[in-house]
Motif scaffolding. Structure first.
Motif, short mmCIF file in Angstrom:
data_model
loop_
_atom_site.label_atom_id
_atom_site.label_comp_id
_atom_site.label_asym_id
_atom_site.label_seq_id
_atom_site.Cartn_x
_atom_site.Cartn_y
_atom_site.Cartn_z
N PRO A 20 0.74 -1.38 0.16
CA PRO A 20 -0.04 -0.10 0.03
C PRO A 20 0.66 1.18 0.11
CG PRO A 20 0.01 -1.24 2.01
CD PRO A 20 0.78 -1.84 1.32
N TRP A 21 0.20 2.41 -0.44
CA TRP A 21 1.05 3.63 -0.46
C TRP A 21 0.80 4.11 0.69
CZ3 TRP A 21 3.70 5.52 -4.40
CH2 TRP A 21 3.58 4.94 -5.55
N VAL A 22 1.90 5.14 1.44
CA VAL A 22 1.86 5.82 2.43
C VAL A 22 1.71 7.24 2.08
CG1 VAL A 22 3.34 6.74 4.35
CG2 VAL A 22 3.42 4.16 3.83
N HIS A 23 0.51 7.79 2.50
CA HIS A 23 0.38 9.22 2.15
C HIS A 23 0.05 9.15 0.68
CE1 HIS A 23 -0.73 13.58 1.85
NE2 HIS A 23 0.64 13.98 1.35
N ALA A 24 -1.23 8.28 0.20
CA ALA A 24 -1.60 8.09 -1.33
C ALA A 24 -1.92 9.26 -1.91
CB ALA A 24 -2.67 6.87 -1.35
N ALA A 25 -2.44 10.38 -1.17
CA ALA A 25 -2.79 11.65 -1.80
C ALA A 25 -1.67 12.36 -2.15
CB ALA A 25 -3.85 12.07 -1.04
#
Length: 303
Positions: free
Chosen positions: A263-268
């Motif tokens: 998963p992305w960390v701070h996906a935004a």
């Protein structure tokens, strides 16, 4: 002289001199000796049955060795303690390695890939420029915790024995703490103890990065992002760095030719990281270090 004063001196010595090539070309670095000890235990014990128990035995031997060597070296006084602590703290070399990736990317993508391959274990041969940049930033954030804040934390808490025990366990985790067929059982104890020893330092590192980047008000979001990470500890400094740079970190990457959908960390955040983003991250590493040094000096004065 108290531990905080010795640590402040060690932080400054490391920042000024780093890892002098002239010295370590003539003498084996303590981290190299630790690696050789871990390798020896791996070769001798990681075979046959009861590998988890043998892994526990290996880690116990490392802890006892760290305790004994730290206690003996402490008898030589605060100057020796300061020098050894400076050798085992790696702020200057960390920033130099991360900055080398930025310099490489400014030259060419191939140079950036070669530079980042020196500090990450993932596949780098087909990375895009943003992937190279994000990898360097992630490595910098994680290793600020592993290579600087955690050793400093354990030195403050338990002196030179605490620092050397931490480095022993961290070295073991980096060498045998994998979930593959060879190390799933033997490396279990090293990985779990490393997780435990990094529990507080990783969160302290995240707090320092958040303060350095003016993101303390985003602490709840940083904590939520950190829990998305596959590691119980590495996600904290990475999440704080991601918010400070407004850059998405972690995410899918390839190991041994296999793409893994992390998963992305701070996906935004932005995914178009560049050499300039790496440079900004190095500045944050130094600002975080300066905060740690200031806190250490304050401890020395108060206690």
């Amino acid at each position: 002289m108290n531990s905080a004063a010795i640590l402040a001196g060690a932080l400054l010595l490391d920042a000024i001199f780093g890892e002098p090539d002239w010295l370590w070309k003539r003498l084996p670095h303590p981290a190299v000796l630790m690696g050789k000890l871990v390798g020896h235990l791996d070769r001798k014990l990681n075979q046959g049955s009861n590998r988890r128990a043998k892994g526990v035995l290996a880690v116990s031997a490392l802890v006892l060795c760290g305790l004994a060597s730290g206690a003996v070296l402490s008898l030589f006084g605060p100057v020796v303690e300061c020098l050894i602590a400076a050798i085992l703290i790696a702020q200057r070399s960390l920033c130099a390695h991360v900055n080398a990736v930025a310099q490489g990317l400014r030259s060419s993508l191939a140079d950036g890939r070669r530079a980042v391959a020196m500090i990450v274990s993932r596949d780098t041969g087909t990375m895009t420029a943003p992937q190279v940049a994000r990898s360097a930033i992630e490595s910098g954030a994680e290793n600020l915790s592993d290579g600087v804040i955690a050793p400093a934390f354990w030195f403050l808490l338990a002196g030179l024995p605490g620092l050397i025990i931490y480095k022993m366990v961290n070295t073991a985790d980096s060498m045998v703490g994998y979930r593959n067929l060879r190390y799933r059982d033997f490396g279990w104890a090293a990985a779990r103890l490393d997780d435990l020893l990094n529990l507080l330092p990783a969160r302290i590192t995240a707090l320092l990065i958040a303060l350095a980047g003016g993101q303390l008000r985003q602490w709840r979001a940083i904590a939520a992002d950190a829990r998305q990470h596959r590691s119980p500890n590495a996600g904290w400094p990475e999440a704080a760095m991601a918010r400070a740079l407004n850059c998405a970190l972690a995410g899918p990457r390839s190991y041994d030719g296999e793409m893994r959908d992390f998963p992305w960390v701070h996906a935004a955040g932005a995914r178009s990281a560049s050499a300039e983003t790496i440079t900004r991250s190095v500045h944050l590493l130094w600002y975080s270090w300066a905060l740690a040094l200031g806190l250490t000096v304050a401890f020395a004065l108060v206690f």
